[in-house]
Design a protein around this motif. Sequence first.
Motif, mmCIF file in Angstrom:
data_model
loop_
_atom_site.group_PDB
_atom_site.id
_atom_site.type_symbol
_atom_site.label_atom_id
_atom_site.label_comp_id
_atom_site.label_asym_id
_atom_site.label_seq_id
_atom_site.Cartn_x
_atom_site.Cartn_y
_atom_site.Cartn_z
ATOM 1 N N ILE A 110 56.720 3.343 8.383
ATOM 2 C CA ILE A 110 56.310 4.728 7.441
ATOM 3 C C ILE A 110 57.016 5.859 7.143
ATOM 4 C CG2 ILE A 110 54.605 6.384 7.209
ATOM 5 C CD1 ILE A 110 53.428 3.207 7.220
ATOM 6 N N ALA A 111 57.910 6.178 6.186
ATOM 7 C CA ALA A 111 58.696 6.591 6.165
ATOM 8 C C ALA A 111 58.473 8.352 5.028
ATOM 9 C CB ALA A 111 60.343 6.476 4.886
ATOM 10 N N ILE A 112 58.013 9.313 5.822
ATOM 11 C CA ILE A 112 57.572 11.256 4.916
ATOM 12 C C ILE A 112 58.693 12.066 5.101
ATOM 13 C CG2 ILE A 112 54.918 10.222 5.838
ATOM 14 C CD1 ILE A 112 55.502 11.520 8.196
ATOM 15 N N SER A 113 58.340 12.693 4.133
ATOM 16 C CA SER A 113 59.183 13.629 4.302
ATOM 17 C C SER A 113 58.236 14.809 3.901
ATOM 18 C CB SER A 113 60.350 13.324 3.203
ATOM 19 O OG SER A 113 59.996 13.166 2.340
ATOM 20 N N GLY A 114 59.181 16.289 3.939
ATOM 21 C CA GLY A 114 58.223 17.305 2.561
ATOM 22 C C GLY A 114 57.901 18.376 3.568
ATOM 23 N N SER A 115 56.881 19.478 4.140
ATOM 24 C CA SER A 115 56.316 20.594 4.522
ATOM 25 C C SER A 115 55.524 19.632 5.633
ATOM 26 C CB SER A 115 55.456 21.229 3.953
ATOM 27 O OG SER A 115 54.570 20.586 3.461
ATOM 28 N N PRO A 116 55.407 19.894 7.129
ATOM 29 C CA PRO A 116 54.402 19.554 8.188
ATOM 30 C C PRO A 116 53.102 18.835 7.702
ATOM 31 C CG PRO A 116 55.464 22.173 8.951
ATOM 32 C CD PRO A 116 55.958 21.777 6.623
ATOM 33 N N TYR A 117 52.603 20.041 6.499
ATOM 34 C CA TYR A 117 51.151 19.789 5.630
ATOM 35 C C TYR A 117 51.635 18.348 5.031
ATOM 36 C CZ TYR A 117 46.805 18.979 3.465
ATOM 37 O OH TYR A 117 45.509 18.259 3.176
ATOM 38 N N GLU A 118 52.640 18.265 4.180
ATOM 39 C CA GLU A 118 52.240 17.042 3.728
ATOM 40 C C GLU A 118 53.257 15.920 3.953
ATOM 41 O OE1 GLU A 118 55.934 18.915 0.982
ATOM 42 O OE2 GLU A 118 54.028 19.762 -0.449
ATOM 43 N N ARG A 119 53.508 15.555 4.921
ATOM 44 C CA ARG A 119 54.203 14.743 6.325
ATOM 45 C C ARG A 119 53.079 14.343 6.157
ATOM 46 N NH1 ARG A 119 58.873 18.596 7.925
ATOM 47 N NH2 ARG A 119 56.922 18.611 9.901
ATOM 48 N N GLY A 120 52.288 15.293 7.136
ATOM 49 C CA GLY A 120 50.725 14.411 7.607
ATOM 50 C C GLY A 120 50.419 14.117 7.170
ATOM 51 N N LEU A 121 50.292 14.327 5.367
ATOM 52 C CA LEU A 121 49.365 14.119 4.533
ATOM 53 C C LEU A 121 49.765 12.318 3.763
ATOM 54 C CD1 LEU A 121 46.355 14.728 2.809
ATOM 55 C CD2 LEU A 121 48.203 14.586 1.114
ATOM 56 N N GLN A 122 50.966 12.118 3.893
ATOM 57 C CA GLN A 122 51.409 10.625 3.818
ATOM 58 C C GLN A 122 51.153 10.307 4.799
ATOM 59 O OE1 GLN A 122 55.606 12.032 3.033
ATOM 60 N NE2 GLN A 122 56.115 13.366 1.529
ATOM 61 N N TYR A 123 50.748 10.494 6.056
ATOM 62 C CA TYR A 123 51.811 9.499 6.749
ATOM 63 C C TYR A 123 49.982 9.504 7.011
ATOM 64 C CZ TYR A 123 51.320 9.294 12.575
ATOM 65 O OH TYR A 123 51.363 8.861 13.528
ATOM 66 N N GLY A 124 49.059 10.564 6.688
ATOM 67 C CA GLY A 124 47.208 9.924 6.094
ATOM 68 C C GLY A 124 47.324 8.965 5.448
ATOM 69 N N ARG A 125 47.399 8.957 4.417
ATOM 70 C CA ARG A 125 47.357 8.182 3.465
ATOM 71 C C ARG A 125 47.877 6.848 4.081
ATOM 72 N NH1 ARG A 125 48.398 12.367 -1.045
ATOM 73 N NH2 ARG A 125 46.354 13.620 -0.993
ATOM 74 N N ALA A 126 48.942 6.023 4.622
ATOM 75 C CA ALA A 126 49.617 5.504 4.901
ATOM 76 C C ALA A 126 48.999 4.205 4.865
ATOM 77 C CB ALA A 126 50.969 5.672 5.074
ATOM 78 N N VAL A 127 48.192 4.524 6.492
ATOM 79 C CA VAL A 127 47.817 3.946 7.527
ATOM 80 C C VAL A 127 47.013 4.432 7.941
ATOM 81 C CG1 VAL A 127 49.686 2.973 8.386
ATOM 82 C CG2 VAL A 127 49.650 4.803 9.021
ATOM 83 N N PRO A 128 45.504 4.483 7.044
ATOM 84 C CA PRO A 128 43.887 5.277 7.735
ATOM 85 C C PRO A 128 43.895 4.380 8.888
ATOM 86 C CG PRO A 128 44.328 4.668 5.217
ATOM 87 C CD PRO A 128 45.408 4.501 5.821
ATOM 88 N N GLU A 129 43.405 3.133 8.334
ATOM 89 C CA GLU A 129 42.986 2.067 9.127
ATOM 90 C C GLU A 129 42.978 2.109 10.805
ATOM 91 O OE1 GLU A 129 39.788 1.053 8.240
ATOM 92 O OE2 GLU A 129 40.386 1.952 6.437
ATOM 93 N N ARG A 130 45.008 1.959 10.432
ATOM 94 C CA ARG A 130 45.486 2.021 11.704
ATOM 95 C C ARG A 130 45.068 3.663 12.984
ATOM 96 N NH1 ARG A 130 49.588 -1.081 14.410
ATOM 97 N NH2 ARG A 130 49.333 -2.988 13.148
ATOM 98 N N ILE A 131 44.593 4.514 12.019
ATOM 99 C CA ILE A 131 43.829 5.975 12.518
ATOM 100 C C ILE A 131 42.822 5.588 12.740
ATOM 101 C CG2 ILE A 131 43.925 8.350 12.368
ATOM 102 C CD1 ILE A 131 46.667 8.043 10.106
ATOM 103 N N LYS A 132 42.281 5.806 12.046
ATOM 104 C CA LYS A 132 40.499 5.387 12.923
ATOM 105 C C LYS A 132 40.698 4.441 13.507
ATOM 106 C CE LYS A 132 39.365 6.094 8.092
ATOM 107 N NZ LYS A 132 39.303 5.829 6.643
ATOM 108 N N ARG A 133 41.751 2.983 14.046
ATOM 109 C CA ARG A 133 41.483 2.737 14.845
ATOM 110 C C ARG A 133 41.589 2.627 16.280
ATOM 111 N NH1 ARG A 133 43.992 -2.162 12.210
ATOM 112 N NH2 ARG A 133 43.253 -2.847 11.412
ATOM 113 N N SER A 134 42.536 4.314 15.974
ATOM 114 C CA SER A 134 43.827 5.010 17.114
ATOM 115 C C SER A 134 41.484 6.097 17.508
ATOM 116 C CB SER A 134 44.669 5.753 16.367
ATOM 117 O OG SER A 134 45.349 4.572 16.525
ATOM 118 N N ILE A 135 41.561 6.744 16.671
ATOM 119 C CA ILE A 135 40.127 7.204 17.214
ATOM 120 C C ILE A 135 39.622 6.574 17.677
ATOM 121 C CG2 ILE A 135 38.996 8.524 15.936
ATOM 122 C CD1 ILE A 135 40.640 8.875 14.071
ATOM 123 N N GLY A 136 38.892 5.469 17.697
ATOM 124 C CA GLY A 136 38.019 4.335 18.013
ATOM 125 C C GLY A 136 37.697 4.150 18.722
#
Length: 379
Positions: free
Chosen positions: A12-38
């Motif tokens: 995953i490659a992200i750029s921009g402001s901290p919030y924008e980077r986070g938004l790109q990150y979250g949208r790119a791998v939502p299922e993997r993030i949910k597995r981490s949370i689980g």
Amino acid sequence: MTTPNPQPFPFIAISGSPYERGLQYGRAVPERIKRSIGLYGGTLDELDLDAREKARLIGRFADEIAAFGAHYLEEMKGIADGAGVSLDDIVLVNARTEIVAQARREKNKPEAEDDAVDGCTGAIILQERSSTGRVIHGMNWDWRAECAETAIVLRVSRDDGPNFMTFVEAGALARCGMNEAGIAITANYLESERDYRQSGIPLVLIRRKVLEQRHFAMAVRAVAATPKACSNNMMLSTAEGFGIDFECAPDEAFPIYPSDGLIVHANHWVSPVALAKLKDAGLLGDSFYRDWRVRKLLGDGKISPDDLKAAFFDDFAAPFAVCRPVLPNSAGDLSATVAMIIMDTTSGTMDVAPLPAHCRDFTRYSLKDAPVSLARAAE
């Protein structure tokens, strides 16, 4: 989980402001993030924490993160919004070591001796021992086997500092990695009787702070001077030709310098000063021979990246080896060497193999280029 043929970690490659980077990150791998949370939310459920207790624990660490750097919390908000989860969930992933351990302490439920721990065997090879003439920095990450399906490689382009790349659990801000200033970090589990007697910055955020530094001195300071809630070992290197290891108690850091052009570290304290001042409360039996095996296999001559890979593939005393296959622990969870990571900070590349005891297929990730598949490592 059964993964006989693990897939390369998503890039995953992200750029921009901290919030924008986070938004790109979250949208790119939502299922993997949910597995981490689980994974970690499930551990809190097993410890019988109710919603109020969870909110209190997570809120405490969110406050620590905000005080350390407001932009970190902004990036986490972006990740949460992008993945469609709560901010508390993302804070949990970024402070999972501290939150889960503190929950265990509060519920008086210590971890079983053979439960999976955030292990690792790490190594730094300096220029005088490197066959390429460049610093080589790598590690095997031993943890929950399920993380082969939650981890990613993240490249972050920043307007306010060096760009960096990190191998990380989805939803977190950093784990191990390197930046374009040639600074790299890996980390290994340690434990002492001083742990969780004070508040401190989550380890993930300290590693992220290192990757944001232009100057090696500031990276060293971030590791050595930042208060922590628990012990940890952090290995730092610079492409300029130096490496150092810090065995960190929550309130003190003990440096270990290269010997014969290299540093190898597993999961037990080795600094004579540290051993004179504190008690090793981890005592993972395999740790005492894993670092010895890697040194032995690296030998006395020049060392190539392939030599380091070969040492990290070592199966001496399997299954509790330098390279650990997937195996169940007393709680029924699966542990393994989740990934092997080998970094060349001069070229800005990171070779990563998922579940290396079962797969010798590496992908090369780069600070500048797209990922490429490498030839399978020799058996």
